[in-house]
Design a protein around this motif. Sequence first.
Motif, PDB file in Angstrom:
ATOM      1  N   GLU A   1       0.206   2.773  -3.371  1.00  8.51           N
ATOM      2  CA  GLU A   1      -0.335   1.824  -4.352  1.00  8.51           C
ATOM      3  C   GLU A   1       0.508   1.810  -5.631  1.00  8.51           C
ATOM      4  O   GLU A   1      -0.020   1.783  -6.739  1.00  8.51           O
ATOM      5  CB  GLU A   1      -1.798   2.136  -4.659  1.00  8.51           C
TER       6      GLU A   1
ATOM      7  N   GLN B   1     -10.141  -1.545  12.185  1.00  7.70           N
ATOM      8  CA  GLN B   1      -9.213  -2.123  11.206  1.00  7.70           C
ATOM      9  C   GLN B   1      -9.764  -3.421  10.629  1.00  7.70           C
ATOM     10  O   GLN B   1      -9.749  -3.619   9.416  1.00  7.70           O
ATOM     11  CB  GLN B   1      -7.864  -2.385  11.871  1.00  7.70           C
TER      12      GLN B   1
ATOM     13  N   LYS C   1     -13.632   6.735   4.376  1.00  7.54           N
ATOM     14  CA  LYS C   1     -13.257   5.327   4.147  1.00  7.54           C
ATOM     15  C   LYS C   1     -11.855   5.224   3.539  1.00  7.54           C
ATOM     16  O   LYS C   1     -11.666   4.674   2.437  1.00  7.54           O
ATOM     17  CB  LYS C   1     -14.288   4.607   3.260  1.00  7.54           C
TER      18      LYS C   1
ATOM     19  N   ALA D   1      -1.567  -3.361   2.824  1.00  6.65           N
ATOM     20  CA  ALA D   1      -2.976  -3.082   3.111  1.00  6.65           C
ATOM     21  C   ALA D   1      -3.410  -3.889   4.328  1.00  6.65           C
ATOM     22  O   ALA D   1      -3.047  -5.063   4.474  1.00  6.65           O
ATOM     23  CB  ALA D   1      -3.832  -3.454   1.896  1.00  6.65           C
ATOM     24  N   GLY D   2      -4.155  -3.248   5.231  1.00  5.66           N
ATOM     25  CA  GLY D   2      -4.738  -3.944   6.369  1.00  5.66           C
ATOM     26  C   GLY D   2      -3.810  -4.214   7.536  1.00  5.66           C
ATOM     27  O   GLY D   2      -4.222  -4.792   8.528  1.00  5.66           O
TER      28      GLY D   2
ATOM     29  N   TYR E   1     -12.904  -2.550   8.326  1.00  2.00           N
ATOM     30  CA  TYR E   1     -12.696  -1.806   7.079  1.00  2.00           C
ATOM     31  C   TYR E   1     -11.415  -2.203   6.338  1.00  2.00           C
ATOM     32  O   TYR E   1     -11.112  -1.624   5.289  1.00  2.00           O
ATOM     33  CB  TYR E   1     -12.655  -0.301   7.364  1.00  2.00           C
TER      34      TYR E   1
ATOM     35  N   LEU F   1      -8.422  -1.497   7.198  1.00  2.00           N
ATOM     36  CA  LEU F   1      -7.539  -0.323   7.253  1.00  2.00           C
ATOM     37  C   LEU F   1      -6.092  -0.695   7.533  1.00  2.00           C
ATOM     38  O   LEU F   1      -5.830  -1.651   8.262  1.00  2.00           O
ATOM     39  CB  LEU F   1      -7.959   0.542   8.447  1.00  2.00           C
TER      40      LEU F   1
ATOM     41  N   LEU G   1       0.847  -1.197   0.000  1.00  2.00           N
ATOM     42  CA  LEU G   1       0.000   0.000   0.000  1.00  2.00           C
ATOM     43  C   LEU G   1       0.884   1.250   0.000  1.00  2.00           C
ATOM     44  O   LEU G   1       0.686   2.176  -0.778  1.00  2.00           O
ATOM     45  CB  LEU G   1      -0.892  -0.021   1.236  1.00  2.00           C
TER      46      LEU G   1
ATOM     47  N   ASP H   1      -7.668   8.674   0.569  1.00  2.00           N
ATOM     48  CA  ASP H   1      -7.234   7.333   0.967  1.00  2.00           C
ATOM     49  C   ASP H   1      -6.290   7.342   2.154  1.00  2.00           C
ATOM     50  O   ASP H   1      -6.015   6.311   2.745  1.00  2.00           O
ATOM     51  CB  ASP H   1      -6.520   6.643  -0.207  1.00  2.00           C
TER      52      ASP H   1
ATOM     53  N   LYS I   1      -7.764   4.112   3.103  1.00  2.06           N
ATOM     54  CA  LYS I   1      -7.066   2.821   3.148  1.00  2.06           C
ATOM     55  C   LYS I   1      -5.964   2.834   4.207  1.00  2.06           C
ATOM     56  O   LYS I   1      -5.544   1.800   4.678  1.00  2.06           O
ATOM     57  CB  LYS I   1      -6.452   2.522   1.780  1.00  2.06           C
TER      58      LYS I   1
END
Length: 266
Positions: free
Chosen positions: A69, A192, A163, A34-35, A195, A197, A5, A87, A165
């Motif tokens: 990204e 997290q 929303k 991501a996440g 979503y 996140l 990300l 983002d 990232k």
Amino acid sequence: MTTPLLSVNQLSKTFQRRGQSVAAVDRVSFTLNAGETWALVGESGSGKSTTGRLVLGLTPASGGDIQFEGRSLADLNSSGWKRVRRDMQMIFQDPLSSLDPKRTVGYSLEEPLIIHGIGKRKTQVAGMLEQVGLRPQDAARYPHEFSGGQRQRIGIARALILKPKLIICDEPVSALDVSIQSQILNLLMGLQREYGLAYLFISHDLNVVRHIADRVGVMHRGRIVEQGETQRIFTHPQQEYTRYLLNAILPAHPVAAGAGQVVVNG
Ligand SMILES: Nc1ncnc2c1ncn2[C@@H]1O[C@H](COP(=O)(O)OP(=O)(O)O)[C@@H](O)[C@H]1O
Ligand SMILES: [Mg+2]
């Protein structure tokens, strides 16, 4: 390999102070998927906040490159930045710094939606307040009417409403009592999961970091001296400086002990 990300390569920032150059951030490199939660730990003045501000484009870099990204932020024009800002959001130690004292909480939450031309705003604001453990009717109140913990919930709601990232959390619980800290950390972890996140989590407190981070970078005088999986950093630190930081913390800390449950009141 999937594209991270966030990818930070040889990022540097030099400030001029009283005729001298201060390397606040010195060739820092890391990636964030991501996440996941990637924590930047280190003592006051080590360059953590400056790193966060560089990633968000709030201060220009002296060198290096940041990719979000897979795209370099250096190439972005203003409309590109507007999209990236949607983002990438930020939460601060003092939520009052991002809330206008003369505006209702509802307006502060609505504002990002107005800027980005997003509709159904009242419904979204009410829903977001409930998501962070507040009530829809709190939208009509003002920041000073809330406790420190509640204000941080509002700061989180404002960061989350588009929303994003990635949320850059700069010492988000450092100003709070330890019991409130664990509530806010549990809220962040619950959001997290819901979503997907990613967090760039900045903290001087290793007990907090142990509780929330997947991976950790240890920052010292502008440089990342060691990075790795949280478990590995805490059990097998490779660097003298990491061992020094670990020796300075107490083993039984209420935040660490309160892990695992999501508390949404207070
Ligand atoms: N705007 C600025 N002008 C000059 N020096 C700065 C500025 N911002 C930060 N610094 C310096 O950069 C170093 C790192 O600061 P900072 O990123 O705030 O560290 P941390 O968040 O880890 O406490 C410090 O020496 C600080 O004094
Ligand atoms: Mg700081």
